[in-house]
Design an enzyme around this catalytic site. Sequence first.
Site, mmCIF file in Angstrom:
data_model
loop_
_atom_site.group_PDB
_atom_site.id
_atom_site.type_symbol
_atom_site.label_atom_id
_atom_site.label_comp_id
_atom_site.label_asym_id
_atom_site.label_seq_id
_atom_site.Cartn_x
_atom_site.Cartn_y
_atom_site.Cartn_z
ATOM 1 N N ARG A 192 23.775 -79.642 60.714
ATOM 2 C CA ARG A 192 24.078 -78.690 59.642
ATOM 3 C C ARG A 192 23.373 -79.236 58.404
ATOM 4 O O ARG A 192 23.945 -79.964 57.614
ATOM 5 C CB ARG A 192 25.586 -78.584 59.447
ATOM 6 C CG ARG A 192 26.277 -78.003 60.664
ATOM 7 C CD ARG A 192 27.634 -77.457 60.324
ATOM 8 N NE ARG A 192 28.682 -78.376 60.733
ATOM 9 C CZ ARG A 192 29.980 -78.111 60.638
ATOM 10 N NH1 ARG A 192 30.375 -76.976 60.164
ATOM 11 N NH2 ARG A 192 30.874 -78.982 61.029
ATOM 12 N N LYS A 242 41.835 -73.613 55.385
ATOM 13 C CA LYS A 242 41.160 -74.896 55.171
ATOM 14 C C LYS A 242 39.776 -74.682 54.559
ATOM 15 O O LYS A 242 39.378 -75.377 53.623
ATOM 16 C CB LYS A 242 41.024 -75.638 56.509
ATOM 17 C CG LYS A 242 40.178 -76.906 56.422
ATOM 18 C CD LYS A 242 39.923 -77.521 57.782
ATOM 19 C CE LYS A 242 38.744 -76.927 58.483
ATOM 20 N NZ LYS A 242 37.598 -77.830 58.606
ATOM 21 N N ASN A 243 39.022 -73.708 55.102
ATOM 22 C CA ASN A 243 37.647 -73.497 54.649
ATOM 23 C C ASN A 243 37.576 -72.913 53.241
ATOM 24 O O ASN A 243 36.499 -72.873 52.644
ATOM 25 C CB ASN A 243 36.899 -72.584 55.627
ATOM 26 C CG ASN A 243 36.622 -73.273 56.954
ATOM 27 O OD1 ASN A 243 36.709 -74.502 57.063
ATOM 28 N ND2 ASN A 243 36.321 -72.500 57.986
ATOM 29 N N CYS A 297 31.678 -82.681 62.211
ATOM 30 C CA CYS A 297 31.806 -82.330 63.623
ATOM 31 C C CYS A 297 30.512 -82.573 64.386
ATOM 32 O O CYS A 297 29.426 -82.573 63.820
ATOM 33 C CB CYS A 297 32.176 -80.856 63.769
ATOM 34 S SG CYS A 297 33.930 -80.556 63.754
ATOM 35 N N VAL A 352 21.504 -80.265 54.925
ATOM 36 C CA VAL A 352 21.825 -80.060 53.508
ATOM 37 C C VAL A 352 20.568 -79.743 52.702
ATOM 38 O O VAL A 352 20.602 -79.767 51.484
ATOM 39 C CB VAL A 352 22.534 -81.305 52.917
ATOM 40 C CG1 VAL A 352 23.913 -81.470 53.518
ATOM 41 C CG2 VAL A 352 21.701 -82.564 53.109
ATOM 42 N N ASP A 353 19.473 -79.421 53.396
ATOM 43 C CA ASP A 353 18.233 -79.188 52.654
ATOM 44 C C ASP A 353 18.326 -77.979 51.725
ATOM 45 O O ASP A 353 17.677 -77.952 50.674
ATOM 46 C CB ASP A 353 17.020 -79.064 53.600
ATOM 47 C CG ASP A 353 17.218 -78.017 54.679
ATOM 48 O OD1 ASP A 353 18.354 -77.577 54.874
ATOM 49 O OD2 ASP A 353 16.221 -77.657 55.331
ATOM 50 N N ASP A 378 33.686 -70.002 64.223
ATOM 51 C CA ASP A 378 34.892 -70.827 64.334
ATOM 52 C C ASP A 378 35.932 -70.248 65.284
ATOM 53 O O ASP A 378 36.958 -70.882 65.545
ATOM 54 C CB ASP A 378 35.522 -71.041 62.948
ATOM 55 C CG ASP A 378 34.831 -72.145 62.161
ATOM 56 O OD1 ASP A 378 33.951 -72.811 62.727
ATOM 57 O OD2 ASP A 378 35.177 -72.343 60.974
ATOM 58 N N ARG A 394 42.730 -81.652 61.909
ATOM 59 C CA ARG A 394 41.791 -81.342 60.831
ATOM 60 C C ARG A 394 41.919 -79.885 60.391
ATOM 61 O O ARG A 394 41.561 -79.552 59.262
ATOM 62 C CB ARG A 394 40.346 -81.616 61.277
ATOM 63 C CG ARG A 394 40.022 -83.093 61.449
ATOM 64 C CD ARG A 394 38.537 -83.324 61.725
ATOM 65 N NE ARG A 394 37.739 -82.502 60.850
ATOM 66 C CZ ARG A 394 36.774 -81.668 61.255
ATOM 67 N NH1 ARG A 394 36.486 -81.572 62.534
ATOM 68 N NH2 ARG A 394 36.087 -80.954 60.394
#
Length: 417
Positions: A117, A14-15, A112, A119-120, A302, A394
Site C-alpha cells: 500500500r 475504526k477507519n 496488514c 505512500v508515494d 474490507d 484491531r
Amino acid sequence: GNALNGRIAIGGAKNAALPLMVASLLTADTLVLSRAPRLADIRTLTELLRQHGVEIDMYAAGAGHEMSLRTPAITSTTAPYDIVRKMRASALVPGPLVARCGQARVSLPGGCAIGTRPVDLHIRGLQQMGAAIELESGYIEAKAPKGLRGAEIVFPFVSVGATENLMMAACLAKGETRLVNAAREPEVADLAHCLVAMGAEIDGIGSDTVIIQGRDSLHGARHEIIADRIEAGSFAIAAGMAGGCLELDGIELGLIGIAAETLRAAGLTLESIPKGIRVTAERGGIIGTDVMTEPFPGFPTDLQAQMMALLSVANGASMVTETIFENRFMHVPELVRMGANINLHQASAMIRGVPHLTGAPVMATDLRASMCLVLAGLAAQGETVISRVYHLDRGYERLEEKLAGCGADIERVREGG
C-alpha cells in the site's frame, strides 16, 4: 451451527476514528470524539500521537466511549518505526505535522500483510504543496519551513489515505487546494465534516473533487464518529451464514451502500428499522452471486473475505474479483481446509457452493480474513479453532461477546489452555 437471533450494537468506525484522531495535530484546542471504538489500532495510534505531544483521555459515555485529544504543542515531529510498523494509519501524520510545524520525520509504515500500500501518493502530494522530501534510512523526511501552499493534486488512482492526509495538510496551507479523483468513502466525508467543525473551509465533501481553502489555524470541536459499515456488513453476513434474524443498532441502511444490494442478491433480507437495520436469512437459502471490489461507492475490499465465506455455502457458483489489494486471498486456503470449493485465478476466485463447511483448526492472516474464519466457523459442522485472533482485536470490539449474546457457541481461549 446455531442460528443467530438478537440485537447487536454497531460501534464507531475504526477507519473513520483513526484519521479523526490524527486531525487533533492541526489545533492546540481540544477535539472531542464520541462513539470511539476500543480497538488495538486505536491504542496503537494513541501511543504514536502521545509521543507527538497529544494529550489523550478516553472515558465511558453512554453506550460508547468519548475521546478527548489536545495538542498544545507538537513535542516531536518524528514518528518512530517501532510504532509505525504496527499500523498503516501512521502514514496519515506527515501532512498535519508539516502543515503545523513545517517538518516531519515519519517511518515508512507497516500494517496488514494484504499487499503493498504505497505512500508515494502522500509524498507526491506534499511535494506539490511545496514540501521538500527525502527518503533516508527508512524514514520520510519532509520540510516546508515557510509552510505549505495550495495546489491542484490529481490522484492517478483513488487512495483513501492520501486523500485524508492531504486534505488535513491543505487546511493549514496558504491558498486553495483541489484534490481531484479523491476518495469518496463515508469515512473520508466524516473527516471532512469534522475539519469543517474545526473551522476549515471544504467544498465537494463526498465527491471526487474536494476543494479546501487554507486557514491560519483551526480550533477545537466535538464530533460523533460515524457507524462502522464494515462491522455491520460482517454481522449481516453472520446472519446469512447461520440463519436467523439480527437487529443492528446505530447504523442506517444507506451507509452500507452497494454491500446491501449484494447481500440481497445473495438471498438475505435487509430492511430499515428505527435506529438500525434488520437482517433476516434462512439457513441454506444463500444464492451464488458475483462480486467485484472497487473504491467507494463500489463493493468494499474490507468485506471481500467475509463475503467469500458466505458464498462458499451458497447454492450455485460465484466469482469474487479483488481489484484493490493483490494479496487479499490469504484466507482461501483456510476456507478450503474447512471444505470450501474455491479455485483462484490471479485476481479472481471461483467459488462453487457446498452444502456445509466442516470445523477445522485454521489460522488468521489479517484482520478481515480472521473475521471470515469466524463466520465460517459459525456455520460449520463441528468445532473450529482459530489461532492468531489478535488480528480481530484491531477492528472488532467485543466480537465473541456480541455473537454469543445472539446464540452463537463461541468463546476465546488461551493458547494451550
